[in-house]
Design an enzyme around this catalytic site. Structure first.
Site, PDB file in Angstrom:
ATOM      1  CB  THR A  83      13.529  80.476  36.996  1.00 29.09           C
ATOM      2  OG1 THR A  83      13.704  79.150  36.549  1.00 29.09           O
ATOM      3  CG2 THR A  83      14.122  81.425  35.977  1.00 29.09           C
ATOM      4  NE  ARG A  84      17.706  74.919  41.204  1.00 32.93           N
ATOM      5  CZ  ARG A  84      16.880  73.902  41.445  1.00 32.93           C
ATOM      6  NH1 ARG A  84      15.754  74.094  42.122  1.00 32.93           N
ATOM      7  NH2 ARG A  84      17.173  72.697  41.037  1.00 32.93           N
ATOM      8  CG  ASN A  85      15.123  74.330  36.861  1.00 32.99           C
ATOM      9  OD1 ASN A  85      16.145  73.660  36.768  1.00 32.99           O
ATOM     10  ND2 ASN A  85      14.346  74.304  37.922  1.00 32.99           N
TER      11      ASN A  85
END
Ligand code: PPS
Length: 570
Positions: free
Chosen positions: A197-199
């Site tokens: 994930t990058r969120n």
């Protein structure tokens, strides 16, 4: 005994030299050229050195690179979708030779590795963009990086590691593939499902991971990216604090949080395959792939670069070969009646469902509006609110510009008093004279010196703005370009309100409180702005005031009204 998955290519690569070899390499480094590796390539270097990019043993050579572009495979036929190359400028390329070694250093000059250069070649960026990203549209962040921030040549060759890149933050969460494997083995985990994930992790992603864990009887490796992600993403310090908070919501000992210093390319399907192979190297047996994995957003025509589920389709094609099971997931939606998250296809057509995009979340945060608790965890909201305060809690800079005697300093002083009266943020006055005394005492009034002076003001104001204070500046700042640069520097942290104090030269000259115009007319000083030095009038200032017929209080009021309109004061 470890149950983790076999690494890609069969063995986990470790490029770190042993002590004896390290000493040889350090001696060698005295006699070989150095290459400064950019922040982004440092991510690649770290993952090469720690084995996350197994089976790669260095930066790709030209035939390897072409094979990856054309076939998504290394020359020996192993699947590998993304080129891992080291770029150098044409000047550097001309000074390097195949067969030579070079010391790879971080931007501070700290030596990380020695590379044995096998090949140097000019990059065909058009071809790379087409093969890897399927487009040469520079609204794609990967293409933009390739075209605008990648140097002209690639060099390929084997790497021997000496030191891992330095990190001072979240050290205990930065685990190498070996460390993740050891931790999972110690916990006796058999199946491990990786989540990229990058969120921040909100309830939808939380439910998705829980479902995946149930379906595969696996434990979770939550592995957020802390290298480079998509421009505009929430900074990773905030995200990691959010993950730490969300981690408490999993049943005890069910998951491991480990940070991945990956430089994402946002290459959609190819990138999803790459992420899966990297997770295999960390020991994962399963990997979650969502609807728009590593999606770069929309193109110039506002259409998505990759179709929904394209990444899942590509991975399905290679499922017999990749050696890690893909767990495809649809978009999860919230059903208020049931107070549950479910995949969209499991809802009836007439069911009321709720979703909230990242952009909508940022808008709510910026406006200081309520974030629904069905969307995320209370502690996560708290972290996000701290990191992204509403405008009336953000910092800002009021930047006055105008001729000497135009009234900049007086208006600035009135504003400072008003802000101090309000008392909700620290206030700093950076008046032209104050700055010249304390910051720029050695500077004169040439164009070059004025630019340096304004840059210094910009730097201080941007630090103040970043730390949520108020900077009130009042230099002449006669040049459009340096004012624009200063705006860019400050706007990334908060508000920038340019105030043109547009009092005409005749009025300034008539006032002449410092006697400076009289001196200029008498030829006693040269290069006075407005007399024999230019003043470039701001084209689109937020506020323009002429103090000929209005009082400083009235002028300051116009600025305060603008700040209120923009939401910076209540
Ligand atoms: S700049 O152009 O933004 O770097 O100028 P600034 O730092 O605001 O400094 C302007 C003050 O310096 C005095 N001064 C001069 N101004 C302009 N041109 C020349 N040649 C010059 N020589 C001295 C002048 O008093 C300015 O103060 P203010 O407050 O603007 O009157």
């Amino acid at each position: 005994m470890s149950h983790s998955n076999t690494p890609h290519g069969g063995e986990l690569v470790n490029l770190m030299a042993d002590e004896e070899r390290e000493n040889v390499l350090k001696d060698l480094s005295l006699h070989i050229p150095s290459i400064a590796v950019s922040e982004r390539r440092l991510c690649d270097l770290e993952l090469l050195m720690n084995g996350a990019f197994s089976p790669l043993t260095g930066f790709m050579t030209h035939p390897e690179y072409e094979s990856v572009l054309d076939r998504m495979r290394l020359q020996d036929n192993t699947l590998w979708p993304i080129p891992i190359c080291l770029d150098v400028t044409d000047v550097e390329a001309a000074q390097l030779e195949a067969g030579q070694s070079a010391a790879l250093r971080d931007p501070e000059g700290f030596m990380l590795a020695v590379m044995h250069i096998e090949e140097i070649w000019p990059v065909d960026k058009e071809t790379e963009a087409r093969c890897i990203y399927g487009t040469n549209d520079t609204t794609h962040p990967g293409v933009d990086h390739l075209f605008h921030r990648t140097s002209s040549h690639y060099i390929g060759g084997r790497v021997e590691g000496i030191n891992m890149p330095l990190h001072f933050d979240f050290k205990h969460l930065r685990l190498t593939p070996l460390e993740v494997r050891a931790a999972c083995a110690k916990l006796g985990w058999r199946n491990i499902v990786g989540f990229q994930t990058r969120n921040p992790l909100h309830r939808a992603q939380f439910e998705m991971t829980l479902r995946a864990m149930r379906e595969t009887r696996a434990n979770l490796l939550l592995q957020p990216v802390v290298g480079h992600t998509k421009p505009g993403d929430i900074d990773y310090f905030t995200r990691v604090r959010c993950y730490q908070k969300a981690a408490h919501h999993y049943p005890p000992n069910m998951m491991l949080l480990s940070l991945l210093p990956l430089a994402m390319r946002m290459a959609g399907p190819r990138e999803a395959l790459w992420h899966a192979l990297i997770r295999k190297n960390y020991g994962c047996t399963h990997f979650i792939v969502g609807r728009d994995h590593a999606g770069p957003g929309v193109n110039k025509e506002r259409k998505p670069f990759y179709e929904s589920y394209a990444a899942q389709k590509l991975l399905e094609q290679y499922k017999d070969e990749i050696g890690i099971k893909i767990i495809p997931f649809e978009e999860m939606v919230y059903i208020p009646g049931k107070e549950q998250y479910v995949p969209r296809s499991e809802t009836s057509e007439d069911a009321t469902v709720k979703t909230l995009s990242g952009t909508e979340l940022r808008t709510l945060l910026r406006a200081g509006l309520e974030i629904p608790d069905w969307f995320t965890f209370e502690e996560v909201i708290e972290e996000l609110r701290n990191a992204y305060p509403p405008k009336h809690k953000q910092g800002f800079t009021v930047f006055h510009t105008g001729l000497s005697g135009s009234g900049k300093s007086t208006v600035a002083q009135v504003l400072v008093s008003k802000f101090l009266e309000m008392g909700d943020r620290p206030v700093t006055l950076l008046d032209g004279d104050i700055v010249r005394r304390h910051l720029s005492s050695e500077l004169g009034f040439s164009k070059e010196h004025r630019d340096i002076n304004v840059r210094r003001i910009g730097f201080v104001a941007s630090e103040i703005t970043k730390n949520r204070g108020i900077a009130v500046c009042a230099p002449i700042a006669p040049y459009t370009l340096s004012r624009r640069q200063l705006r860019e520097m400050i706007e990334q942290y908060g508000g920038f309100i340019e105030v043109h104090v547009a009092t005409p030269l005749e009025v300034c000259e008539k006032r002449d409180r410092k006697g400076i115009y009289a001196k200029a007319r008498a030829g006693l000083i040269k290069g006075l702005t407005g007399i024999d030095d230019p003043y470039e009038v701001p084209e689109t200032p937020e506020v323009s005031v002429d103090t000929t017929d209005i009082t400083p209080d009235e002028a300051a009021q116009e600025v305060l009204l603008e700040l209120q309109k923009q939401g910076f004061i209540k």
